[in-house]
Design a protein around this motif. Sequence first.
Motif, PDB file in Angstrom:
ATOM      1  N   GLN A  87      90.516 109.774  63.423  1.00 22.41           N
ATOM      2  CA  GLN A  87      91.848 109.232  63.722  1.00 22.41           C
ATOM      3  C   GLN A  87      92.062 109.113  65.232  1.00 22.41           C
ATOM      4  N   ILE A  88      91.600 110.118  65.958  1.00 16.09           N
ATOM      5  CA  ILE A  88      91.756 110.098  67.419  1.00 16.09           C
ATOM      6  C   ILE A  88      91.017 108.894  67.996  1.00 16.09           C
TER       7      ILE A  88
ATOM      8  N   ILE B  34      90.250 114.161  61.566  1.00 16.70           N
ATOM      9  CA  ILE B  34      91.149 114.108  62.723  1.00 16.70           C
ATOM     10  C   ILE B  34      90.434 113.447  63.900  1.00 16.70           C
TER      11      ILE B  34
ATOM     12  N   MET C 124      88.093 122.472  59.014  1.00 17.71           N
ATOM     13  CA  MET C 124      87.359 121.821  57.940  1.00 17.71           C
ATOM     14  C   MET C 124      87.681 120.337  57.863  1.00 17.71           C
ATOM     15  N   HIS C 125      88.904 119.978  58.252  1.00 17.47           N
ATOM     16  CA  HIS C 125      89.305 118.573  58.201  1.00 17.47           C
ATOM     17  C   HIS C 125      89.252 117.964  59.595  1.00 17.47           C
TER      18      HIS C 125
ATOM     19  N   ALA D  63      99.385 124.181  64.092  1.00 15.51           N
ATOM     20  CA  ALA D  63      98.624 123.097  63.472  1.00 15.51           C
ATOM     21  C   ALA D  63      97.297 123.693  63.021  1.00 15.51           C
ATOM     22  N   ALA D  64      96.845 123.304  61.843  1.00 14.67           N
ATOM     23  CA  ALA D  64      95.617 123.895  61.307  1.00 14.67           C
ATOM     24  C   ALA D  64      94.398 123.176  61.883  1.00 14.67           C
TER      25      ALA D  64
END
Lengths: 235, 125
Positions: B9-10, B6, B1-2, B38-39
């Motif tokens: 950010q990558i 991410i 969901m997030h 890690a989720a």
Amino acid sequence: MKPVEGNKSTREVKVVTRVLAVNERMAEQNRRRFAEKGVFVINVMSSPGSGKTTTLQKTLERIMPGIRAAVIVGDVSTTHDADRLAVTGAPVVQVNTDAFGGDCHLAAHVIEKAADAIDLDAIDLLIIENVGNLVCPAEFDIGEDARVVVLSVTEGEDKPVKYPTMFRLCDAALLNKIDLLPHLDYDKAQAVGYIQQVHPGMPIFEISARSGEGLEAWINWLREKIRVKLAARSK
Amino acid sequence: MHEMGIALQIIDIATASIPPDMRSARVERVNLKIGKLAAVVADSLRFCFDIVSKDTPLAGAELAIEETPVVARCKDCDARWTIVEPVFTCTACQSGALEILSGRELDIVSIEIAQEESHETGGGQ
């Protein structure tokens, strides 16, 4: 090197960075800021509907005004939870994450901004009610001192093993709605067993936010944490 | 969901990691290390990355994800083992005092940049 038409090669550049490094730095900044003020910060997480807001409401009613508390409430939208918590008299800051892209969690920079709206000199405890979700909030440090997960007996017993990252990360679990146990087929021993299997030794408080049962033990745990934080500051 | 956040950010980290002499270059591959704890859902991450990398030097880049296992060490008896089921007690002595050695990573390891050697500098992006 002699240019050759169409000759391609690749160059590998080492990076070795945590993808969430920016958030982690910001979280550390928050943590230092809260520590300077001697404010104890808890990050409260759960799935939607576990009774997180009611639990916090009842907790605030019992600890205030002896403990001066403020709340930051994260929700994807609406101010319903904030409205309910404001009744306790605690300053409440609502954060609607949809303004930040419909996020499913609170990130450190959001807390930094929200904390600007709170007089940190006037509080001992900052409660952050995270967005109802057992997955994403586990991945985002927001600068808290302790993490608490709320689950209820109307959910599956196996939540802890379905979301082990969340349960490993937390410092305490509140098992809510125990007043409903006589009406359910819920296997409480199994649920508690799963929590212990994922996070051996984590304190588990069996509570009913509705009836008030069991809240005392949870509140004593919280009081002790706040006391330790304040003592560390006055050293 | 997030995963969208991410992915963004990558892209930020990878773009900032392109050496100054290769600013016009295209990133072909991003090597990531993601722990099983890690989720992060790899497919969602790729889906989001493809969308938000458009019009960046990472457009079309492949996300190469190395999934790291959950490895624990017992603080009491020093046993080490790989956790496959969500059971976090020592397989040797049943202690619950564990140190998680790996499995929570969410790291960019490296980026691979295509070098067009036929021209010193490319135009545009």
